[in-house]
Design a protein around this motif. Structure first.
Motif, short mmCIF file in Angstrom:
data_model
loop_
_atom_site.label_atom_id
_atom_site.label_comp_id
_atom_site.label_asym_id
_atom_site.label_seq_id
_atom_site.Cartn_x
_atom_site.Cartn_y
_atom_site.Cartn_z
N GLY A 156 0.83 -1.22 0.00
CA GLY A 156 0.00 0.00 0.00
C GLY A 156 0.86 1.26 0.00
N MET A 157 1.91 1.22 0.82
CA MET A 157 2.85 2.36 0.87
C MET A 157 3.51 2.56 -0.50
SD MET A 157 6.25 2.65 3.26
CE MET A 157 7.37 1.63 2.34
N THR A 158 3.88 1.48 -1.14
CA THR A 158 4.53 1.54 -2.46
C THR A 158 3.60 2.20 -3.48
OG1 THR A 158 5.72 -0.50 -1.95
CG2 THR A 158 5.61 0.14 -4.28
N ARG A 159 2.34 1.76 -3.48
CA ARG A 159 1.38 2.28 -4.47
C ARG A 159 1.07 3.75 -4.21
NH1 ARG A 159 -2.28 -3.25 -4.27
NH2 ARG A 159 -1.12 -4.35 -5.91
N ALA A 160 0.92 4.12 -2.94
CA ALA A 160 0.59 5.52 -2.61
C ALA A 160 1.77 6.43 -2.97
CB ALA A 160 0.25 5.64 -1.13
N LEU A 161 2.98 6.00 -2.60
CA LEU A 161 4.16 6.84 -2.89
C LEU A 161 4.40 6.96 -4.39
CD1 LEU A 161 6.83 6.03 -0.17
CD2 LEU A 161 5.84 8.25 -0.74
N ALA A 162 4.01 5.92 -5.13
CA ALA A 162 4.19 5.98 -6.58
C ALA A 162 3.41 7.16 -7.16
CB ALA A 162 3.73 4.67 -7.23
N ILE A 163 2.24 7.43 -6.59
CA ILE A 163 1.46 8.59 -7.07
C ILE A 163 2.21 9.88 -6.73
CG2 ILE A 163 -0.75 9.81 -6.91
CD1 ILE A 163 -0.99 6.96 -8.07
N ASP A 164 2.69 9.96 -5.47
CA ASP A 164 3.38 11.19 -5.05
C ASP A 164 4.66 11.44 -5.84
OD1 ASP A 164 1.40 11.44 -3.18
OD2 ASP A 164 2.62 10.81 -1.47
N LEU A 165 5.32 10.35 -6.27
CA LEU A 165 6.64 10.50 -6.91
C LEU A 165 6.57 10.51 -8.44
CD1 LEU A 165 8.73 8.05 -4.65
CD2 LEU A 165 8.85 10.56 -4.69
N ALA A 166 5.36 10.39 -8.97
CA ALA A 166 5.23 10.16 -10.42
C ALA A 166 5.83 11.28 -11.27
CB ALA A 166 3.77 9.94 -10.79
N ARG A 167 5.86 12.51 -10.77
CA ARG A 167 6.39 13.62 -11.57
C ARG A 167 7.87 13.85 -11.31
NH1 ARG A 167 2.03 16.83 -13.37
NH2 ARG A 167 3.59 17.97 -14.58
N THR A 168 8.52 12.91 -10.60
CA THR A 168 9.96 13.01 -10.36
C THR A 168 10.65 11.91 -11.17
OG1 THR A 168 10.17 11.41 -8.56
CG2 THR A 168 9.36 13.61 -7.96
N SER A 169 11.97 11.83 -11.04
CA SER A 169 12.69 10.74 -11.72
C SER A 169 13.02 9.62 -10.75
CB SER A 169 13.96 11.29 -12.35
OG SER A 169 13.63 12.23 -13.34
N VAL A 170 12.19 9.49 -9.74
CA VAL A 170 12.37 8.41 -8.75
C VAL A 170 11.25 7.39 -8.97
CG1 VAL A 170 12.44 7.85 -6.30
CG2 VAL A 170 13.35 10.05 -7.09
N THR A 171 11.61 6.11 -9.08
CA THR A 171 10.57 5.09 -9.15
C THR A 171 10.56 4.26 -7.87
OG1 THR A 171 11.88 3.29 -10.13
CG2 THR A 171 10.88 4.88 -11.66
N ILE A 172 9.40 3.72 -7.58
CA ILE A 172 9.24 2.85 -6.40
C ILE A 172 8.41 1.65 -6.81
CG2 ILE A 172 7.27 4.24 -5.57
CD1 ILE A 172 8.19 3.47 -2.69
N ASN A 173 8.86 0.48 -6.46
CA ASN A 173 8.15 -0.76 -6.78
C ASN A 173 8.33 -1.77 -5.66
OD1 ASN A 173 7.20 -0.53 -9.75
ND2 ASN A 173 9.31 0.22 -9.82
N ALA A 174 7.46 -2.76 -5.64
CA ALA A 174 7.57 -3.84 -4.67
C ALA A 174 7.84 -5.15 -5.40
CB ALA A 174 6.28 -3.95 -3.87
N VAL A 175 8.75 -5.94 -4.86
CA VAL A 175 9.01 -7.28 -5.37
C VAL A 175 8.39 -8.25 -4.37
CG1 VAL A 175 10.79 -8.96 -5.94
CG2 VAL A 175 11.12 -6.55 -6.53
N CYS A 176 7.62 -9.20 -4.89
CA CYS A 176 6.83 -10.08 -4.02
C CYS A 176 7.19 -11.54 -4.26
CB CYS A 176 5.34 -9.89 -4.30
SG CYS A 176 4.78 -8.20 -4.00
N PRO A 177 8.21 -12.04 -3.56
CA PRO A 177 8.57 -13.45 -3.76
C PRO A 177 7.62 -14.38 -3.01
CG PRO A 177 10.39 -12.16 -2.78
CD PRO A 177 9.14 -11.36 -2.64
N GLY A 178 7.54 -15.61 -3.51
CA GLY A 178 6.99 -16.71 -2.72
C GLY A 178 8.12 -17.24 -1.84
#
Ligand SMILES: NC(=O)c1ccc[n+]([C@@H]2O[C@H](COP(=O)([O-])OP(=O)(O)OC[C@H]3O[C@@H](n4cnc5c(N)ncnc54)[C@H](OP(=O)(O)O)[C@@H]3O)[C@@H](O)[C@H]2O)c1
Length: 251
Positions: A156-178
């Motif tokens: 949830g934090m990843t998705r919300a911050l992605a909106i806040d950071l979208a106009r910058t050159s910073v990306t945020i993602n989550a990796v979800c292993p089993g």
């Protein structure tokens, strides 16, 4: 992806062993100067020496100590929030202390470290944040209330911050292993064997069987995804969950 991180500094929390160590090696292999942190100085020093990086011993449950370390590291271009722990318990045995410990380590510490480092990334015009969540952040598992809650919160934090950071050159993602072949999985194998009387091999097979591929993931597979997200051509991948579980979450 050789050289894609030349001149960049990467911080990998929990980089002393397991998935974090594999990610530290992958980022260093791509040219980054890698800083690893965690509690075990011996583990951290071994990795740091092998990749010509540096190590900081810190307990991420200690906010003041975490802030102090962040103050000494300097600018960070790639942040990998990897340190984490899982504890297994039925609801009536999930104590306040366990809940607080898991939520603090698995989501509050990543939030606080991200909050500290993002302004510098924005100011320098480039940044990558990779959150090592879990497929437990996308579905429910038994006896894992605190861990699933923390990993859902990290996503949830990843998705919300992605909106806040979208106009910058910073990306945020989550990796979800089993399930990944690390100490965390070995501890789960030992717990299952102790509770059920099954052999360790049988317990390991039951975890591997949660994946349609009938196997656990390796730490290097997770590291590959983390490095891929750092590439220039991955700049459009933002706010996503990259699931690496052989299809387990689809079942
Ligand atoms: N293994 C799996 O099956 C699996 C599956 C999905 C997601 N994950 C996630 O992947 C991440 C890495 O796990 P792993 O499998 O590599 O497990 P691991 O081998 O147990 O590694 C955990 C790492 O976190 C660090 N850590 C734990 N508590 C800490 C604390 N209080 N302060 C600072 N560092 C701390 C550990 O270092 P020290 O002990 O030295 O502090 C270690 O480097 C975790 O976030 C985990 O939830 C794992």
């Amino acid at each position: 992806m050789q050289g894609i991180l030349a001149g960049k500094v990467a911080l990998v929390t929990g980089g002393g062993r397991g998935i974090g160590a594999a990610i530290a090696r992958a980022l260093a292999g791509a040219g980054a100067r890698v800083v690893v942190c965690g509690r075990s100085k011996l583990d951290l020093d071994a990795i740091a020496t092998s990749i010509d990086g540096s190590a900081h011993a810190v307990d991420l449950l200690d906010r003041a100590a975490t802030d102090a370390v962040l103050g000494t590291i300097g600018p960070v271009d790639v942040l990998v929030n990897n340190a984490g722990a899982a504890e297994s318990a039925a609801l009536d045995r999930t104590t306040d202390a366990m809940w607080d410990r898991i939520l603090e380590l698995d989501v509050t510490a990543p939030f606080r470290v991200t909050r500290a480092l993002v302004p510098g990334m924005i100011a320098r015009g480039w940044g990558r944040i990779v959150n090592i969540a879990s497929n437990a952040g996308l579905t429910g598992y038994g006896y894992s209330t605190a861990y699933c809650a923390a990993k859902h919160a990290m996503i949830g934090m990843t998705r919300a911050l992605a909106i806040d950071l979208a106009r910058t050159s910073v990306t945020i993602n989550a990796v979800c292993p089993g399930w990944v072949e690390t100490r965390m999985a070995e501890e789960a194998v030992a717990r299952i064997a102790a509770k059920t009387g099954r052999s360790s091999d049988e317990a390991r097979t039951s975890l591997a069987s949660m994946s349609p591929q009938r196997r656990m993931i390796t730490a290097d597979e997770v590291a590959h995804a983390a490095l891929m997200l750092c590439a220039h051509d991955a700049r459009g991948i933002h706010g996503q969950t990259i699931v690496i579980d052989g299809g387990a979450v689809l079942k």
